[in-house]
Motif scaffolding. Structure first.
Motif, PDB file in Angstrom:
ATOM      1  N   ALA A  47      -5.489   9.577   0.535  1.00 27.38           N
ATOM      2  CA  ALA A  47      -4.552   9.270  -0.500  1.00 27.38           C
ATOM      3  C   ALA A  47      -5.229   9.187  -1.761  1.00 27.38           C
ATOM      4  O   ALA A  47      -6.428   9.058  -1.852  1.00 27.38           O
ATOM      5  CB  ALA A  47      -4.232   7.724  -0.069  1.00 27.38           C
ATOM      6  N   ARG A  79       4.301  13.220   0.801  1.00 27.60           N
ATOM      7  CA  ARG A  79       2.864  13.555   1.059  1.00 27.60           C
ATOM      8  C   ARG A  79       2.526  13.857   2.479  1.00 27.60           C
ATOM      9  O   ARG A  79       1.556  14.598   2.604  1.00 27.60           O
ATOM     10  CB  ARG A  79       1.896  12.367   0.628  1.00 27.60           C
ATOM     11  N   GLY A 119       0.786  -1.082   0.015  1.00 32.41           N
ATOM     12  CA  GLY A 119       0.006  -0.006  -0.124  1.00 32.41           C
ATOM     13  C   GLY A 119       0.839   1.152  -0.111  1.00 32.41           C
ATOM     14  O   GLY A 119       1.920   1.254  -0.728  1.00 32.41           O
ATOM     15  N   ILE A 120       0.511   2.275   0.694  1.00 32.19           N
ATOM     16  CA  ILE A 120       1.129   3.492   0.785  1.00 32.19           C
ATOM     17  C   ILE A 120       2.475   3.414   1.379  1.00 32.19           C
ATOM     18  O   ILE A 120       2.685   2.753   2.550  1.00 32.19           O
ATOM     19  CB  ILE A 120       0.043   4.431   1.455  1.00 32.19           C
ATOM     20  N   ARG A 159       6.033   9.659  -3.801  1.00 31.40           N
ATOM     21  CA  ARG A 159       5.589  10.767  -2.585  1.00 31.40           C
ATOM     22  C   ARG A 159       5.442   9.901  -1.215  1.00 31.40           C
ATOM     23  O   ARG A 159       4.109   9.980  -1.079  1.00 31.40           O
ATOM     24  CB  ARG A 159       4.692  11.636  -2.990  1.00 31.40           C
ATOM     25  N   PRO A 160       6.406   9.077  -0.813  1.00 31.18           N
ATOM     26  CA  PRO A 160       5.994   8.270   0.300  1.00 31.18           C
ATOM     27  C   PRO A 160       5.768   9.348   1.460  1.00 31.18           C
ATOM     28  O   PRO A 160       6.000  10.430   1.452  1.00 31.18           O
ATOM     29  CB  PRO A 160       7.272   7.521   0.479  1.00 31.18           C
ATOM     30  N   VAL A 161       5.124   8.635   2.526  1.00 25.04           N
ATOM     31  CA  VAL A 161       5.052   9.220   3.971  1.00 25.04           C
ATOM     32  C   VAL A 161       6.370   8.858   4.614  1.00 25.04           C
ATOM     33  O   VAL A 161       7.131   7.836   4.478  1.00 25.04           O
ATOM     34  CB  VAL A 161       3.996   8.495   4.811  1.00 25.04           C
ATOM     35  N   LEU A 197      -4.346   9.669   6.778  1.00 28.46           N
ATOM     36  CA  LEU A 197      -3.609   9.738   5.612  1.00 28.46           C
ATOM     37  C   LEU A 197      -4.408   8.557   4.455  1.00 28.46           C
ATOM     38  O   LEU A 197      -4.321   8.927   3.350  1.00 28.46           O
ATOM     39  CB  LEU A 197      -2.247   8.793   5.739  1.00 28.46           C
ATOM     40  N   ARG A 198      -4.775   7.457   4.820  1.00 24.53           N
ATOM     41  CA  ARG A 198      -5.570   6.739   3.899  1.00 24.53           C
ATOM     42  C   ARG A 198      -6.619   7.449   3.306  1.00 24.53           C
ATOM     43  O   ARG A 198      -6.983   7.515   2.152  1.00 24.53           O
ATOM     44  CB  ARG A 198      -5.832   5.486   4.520  1.00 24.53           C
ATOM     45  N   HIS A 206      -2.357  -2.025   4.582  1.00 18.85           N
ATOM     46  CA  HIS A 206      -2.738  -0.654   4.010  1.00 18.85           C
ATOM     47  C   HIS A 206      -1.412   0.215   3.842  1.00 18.85           C
ATOM     48  O   HIS A 206      -1.442   1.051   2.905  1.00 18.85           O
ATOM     49  CB  HIS A 206      -3.668   0.250   4.916  1.00 18.85           C
ATOM     50  N   PHE A 207      -0.324  -0.195   4.320  1.00 16.43           N
ATOM     51  CA  PHE A 207       0.851   0.429   4.233  1.00 16.43           C
ATOM     52  C   PHE A 207       2.298  -0.430   3.792  1.00 16.43           C
ATOM     53  O   PHE A 207       2.300  -1.554   4.493  1.00 16.43           O
ATOM     54  CB  PHE A 207       1.108   1.337   5.521  1.00 16.43           C
TER      55      PHE A 207
END
Length: 413
Positions: free
Chosen positions: A413, A262, A160-161, A237-239, A409-410, A188-189
């Motif tokens: 996104a 992000r 995921g992100i 653009r990762p976290v 954040l989700r 999710h990440f």
């Protein structure tokens, strides 16, 4: 206050204390108001007598009201450890070398004075069956930094992100291992924990005689690591999430590279950390082992965090390259300063989330809130019962504070 009469017996029965006093002939004296207690050691063996003041004796003294809080079953913030209590009325020795050499012994002896209910570790969960693999997988990626090829060690878990994870000063990416086993996050990440050069498995680069130079971490170099790593891994653009040095770096990246990420999540962050780096050179003495650095970190954690998790956190420090911690603090205490520019961080370009642990006396709650007030549009979370290393000292409690940030954040996104 009532003091125990069996301190020597407690010391003689405590494996941690006995390891800390190995080879020491001397003692520890605690002057508590008008009372004096302590323990003597002869070549690491405990003797049942209070040592006289002398060259090989460490003495701590202070008013009863300070000791009452320090020795409480759950001490209050800033009085939970001898190192921080020295800023709150506890007097420590002027012979700093001896004090640093045996800081682990002093701190453990003070713990042994607390009510016995404080001492045991909580029950640990049942281990997985033999042959079970953890979720994280590891490997090396080549990244160009300062004109040199660096093999950066990376561990990953999830989909995921993408989230780049920066460890604290002097440590490495294993601090994040507990998050990688949480499906509520990894579903999710994509968590990506890396070891800075000279840390963990990221060995120094070829191409320069680094062993002839003092190691000092600077902002220019530190900022270049996640920026270039994200490019090397092809991340869009990762976290970015970091703790301590990484928490400062999160805000530094939000200011210098707002379009590369992000969002940033700053754990134990601030716009500036006051501190005297020269005062910390005592534990860089050749006669002071990495155990002193490790034990100093224990005082930054919450006394309510599980003992096993706290000791794991400090073990990572004890296992590190000795110059790394002090060199990282160059950035933490001297190089980093956003006080004049933090208000310019644009949270419409990069989201900023700041989380601060109650017991952290370095990147304190007050400093986290100050950073939040300076950065319009940022969020702030105070984490009761946590300290400087939330992701490793008490991951279960930390995840409860982190999930709302990740959910936000989700949603964007």
């Amino acid at each position: 206050m009532e003091l125990p009469t069996d301190l020597a017996a407690r010391c003689a029965a405590d494996g941690e204390l006995l390891l800390a006093v190995r080879h020491w002939t001397g003692g520890i004296r605690l002057v508590i108001g008008d009372a004096t207690i302590g323990a003597s050691f002869v070549d690491g063996r405990v003797e049942d007598r209070v040592p006289d003041a002398g060259d090989d004796v460490i003495e701590l003294s202070g008013p009863v009201e300070v000791w009452e809080q320090l020795l409480a079953p759950v001490p209050p913030r800033f009085l939970n450890d001898v190192a921080v209590a020295a800023t709150s009325g506890l007097r420590v020795p002027s012979d700093r070398l001896l004090y640093w050499q045996y800081l682990p012994a002093v701190a453990r002896l003070v713990e042994l004075l607390r009510p016995p209910a404080y001492l045991p570790s909580p029950p640990q969960p049942a281990p997985p069956p033999p042959g079970t693999w953890d979720a994280a997988t590891g490997g090396y990626v080549h990244v160009r930094l300062d004109g040199l090829d660096h093999r950066i060690y990376v561990e990953q878990a999830g989909d995921g992100i993408p989230v780049l994870l920066q460890h604290t000063a002097g440590s490495h990416g294993s601090q994040w291992r507990h998050l990688m086993e949480r499906p509520e996050i990894t579903d999710h990440f994509r968590l990506i924990a890396y070891d800075l050069p000279f840390h963990g498995k990221s060995v120094p680069p070829d191409g320069r005689d680094w062993w002839t130079e003092p190691y000092r971490l600077t902002g220019d170099f530190l900022r270049s690591v996640p920026v270039n790593l994200a490019e090397a891994l092809g991340l869009d653009r990762p976290v970015f999430m970091g703790c301590s040095v990484g928490g400062l770096l999160a805000l530094d990246l939000a200011y210098h590279h707002p379009d590369a990420f992000r969002a940033v999540i700053s754990l134990e962050g601030a716009v500036h950390i006051d501190g005297d780096l020269d005062a910390l050179h005592a534990f860089w003495h050749p006669q002071v082992s990495n155990e002193a650095k490790a034990r100093l970190m224990d005082g930054l954690m919450s006394p309510t965090s599980p003992v096993a998790r706290r000791r794991e956190t400090t073990q990572l420090y004890a296992a590190g390259w000795p110059p790394a911690f002090l060199g990282d603090l160059h950035y933490y205490l001297e190089d980093y300063d956003l006080r004049k520019v933090a208000h310019e961080i644009d949270t419409t370009r990069v989201a900023v989330h700041i989380l601060s642990g109650e017991y952290d006396y370095s990147g304190s709650v007050e400093l986290g809130r100050e950073a939040h007030d300076a950065i319009e549009g940022s969020t702030f979370t105070e984490m009761p019962g946590l300290g400087h290393f939330p992701m490793s000292e008490d991951p279960d409690r930390f995840v409860g504070h982190l999930l709302p940030v990740l959910d936000a954040l989700r949603s964007t996104a």
